[in-house]
Write a protein that holds these residues in place. Sequence first.
Motif, PDB file in Angstrom:
ATOM      1  N   PRO A  25       0.834  -1.214   0.000  1.00 33.68           N
ATOM      2  CA  PRO A  25       0.000   0.000   0.000  1.00 33.68           C
ATOM      3  C   PRO A  25       0.862   1.255   0.000  1.00 33.68           C
ATOM      4  O   PRO A  25       2.027   1.233   0.405  1.00 33.68           O
ATOM      5  N   GLU A  26       0.287   2.344  -0.469  1.00 37.35           N
ATOM      6  CA  GLU A  26       0.973   3.632  -0.465  1.00 37.35           C
ATOM      7  C   GLU A  26       0.874   4.249   0.920  1.00 37.35           C
ATOM      8  O   GLU A  26      -0.207   4.595   1.382  1.00 37.35           O
ATOM      9  N   VAL A  27       2.009   4.364   1.590  1.00 36.59           N
ATOM     10  CA  VAL A  27       2.060   4.957   2.936  1.00 36.59           C
ATOM     11  C   VAL A  27       3.000   6.167   2.909  1.00 36.59           C
ATOM     12  O   VAL A  27       2.568   7.306   3.042  1.00 36.59           O
ATOM     13  N   ASP A  28       4.283   5.908   2.721  1.00 37.72           N
ATOM     14  CA  ASP A  28       5.258   7.005   2.640  1.00 37.72           C
ATOM     15  C   ASP A  28       5.161   7.700   1.285  1.00 37.72           C
ATOM     16  O   ASP A  28       4.736   7.111   0.292  1.00 37.72           O
ATOM     17  N   THR A  29       5.578   8.962   1.247  1.00 35.02           N
ATOM     18  CA  THR A  29       5.619   9.708  -0.005  1.00 35.02           C
ATOM     19  C   THR A  29       6.523   8.997  -0.997  1.00 35.02           C
ATOM     20  O   THR A  29       7.645   8.592  -0.663  1.00 35.02           O
ATOM     21  N   VAL A  30       6.041   8.846  -2.222  1.00 36.55           N
ATOM     22  CA  VAL A  30       6.782   8.097  -3.235  1.00 36.55           C
ATOM     23  C   VAL A  30       7.902   8.946  -3.826  1.00 36.55           C
ATOM     24  O   VAL A  30       7.698  10.105  -4.180  1.00 36.55           O
ATOM     25  N   ARG A  31       9.087   8.350  -3.911  1.00 37.61           N
ATOM     26  CA  ARG A  31      10.202   8.944  -4.647  1.00 37.61           C
ATOM     27  C   ARG A  31      10.289   8.215  -5.987  1.00 37.61           C
ATOM     28  O   ARG A  31      10.596   7.018  -6.042  1.00 37.61           O
TER      29      ARG A  31
END
Length: 298
Positions: A229-235
Motif C-alpha cells: 500500500p501507499e504509505v510514505d511519499t513516493v520517490r
Amino acid sequence: MAFSQLMQHPEVLLLLLAPVFFICIFAEWWFGVRSNKLPNSAQYRIPEVLCNLALAAMHQLSDIVAGLFIASVYLAFFDWRLLDIEMSPLWFVALLVLQDFFYYWFHRASHRIRWMWAAHVVHHSSENMNFTTAFRQSLMYPIAGMWLFWLPLVVIGFDPQWVVFAVLLNLGLQFFVHTQAIKRLGPIEWVFNTPSHHRVHHGQNPQYIDKNYAGILIIWDKLFGTFEPEVDTVRYGITKPVNSFNPLTVTFAEWRDMWRDFQNKELTRKQKIIQLFSPPATHQSEHVKRTSKSSLDG
C-alpha cells in the motif's frame, strides 16, 4: 470507425483513444499543476514531455512493424488451439481477466529478468509522475519478448485479433493510473489497480521496489505476495538514473550497459549468459558501487 473495422486493425486502438488521453493531460495540467495543487514531481517540464511523446511514437511504430511477424506466429499457434471459442460477452470478460493475469507475469518478469528490464526500464526512468509518464514506452518490447506472454491465450483458443485488442485495451486503461491528482478510491482499491497502487509501483523507496505489478486487477499482487500500500511519499525513478531527455538515450541506456557487461572478459560464457537473465537489481547495485568507487578515487 466501426467496431468490426477496429477488430480488423486492433493496433490502432491507442490512436483512437489519443484524444481522451490528451484531454486528461490538459485537465491534469490546468486544474492540478498550473494551480499548484500537485507536488513538484507532477510538474509538466517541456523537455521531458517531448521525450515522453517521442517514446510513445517510437513504441507505436515498432509495434506496427513487429506486428507483422507476431501476427504470423500467433496464427501458426492458433492452428493448435485447444478450444473453438465463439466470442460472446462472457468470453470477452474471460479474455480480459486471463490477459490481465498473463500481464501480471509479464510485468513481474520485466522487473526480475534483466533482458526484459532493459526495455521496461524506459517506463520507470522518469523521476516525475503525471499522465504523460504513461507514454514512456520502449520500442524494444518486441525484442524483449513481451508478445510471448500472450501466446497461451491464442493456444487456449482466443482469436489473435481479439488477443491484440485485449492487450492494447489493458495498456490503454493503464494510462489513467499515472497521476497524482487522484488520491484514494475507497473500495475500488480492494480489487482494481488505482493511481495510489501504481504510484507505489513507480517508487524507488526500498519498500516500494518490485511491488504492485497489476495491470487492471490488483488481486494478482495480493494473491502472489507483491502488494504494497501507499504509505510514505513516493520517490519516483530508478536507482540507476539515465539523466537524459533524449529518447534514444532513454531507450538504449540499459541495453548499452548490458552489452558492456556481456563483453567483460573476466566472465565465463556461462556467466555472461546468466547476467543477461538475472535480476537487474544485482547489476544496478554493482553500478552504484562502481560509481561510488570512482567518486572516491576522484
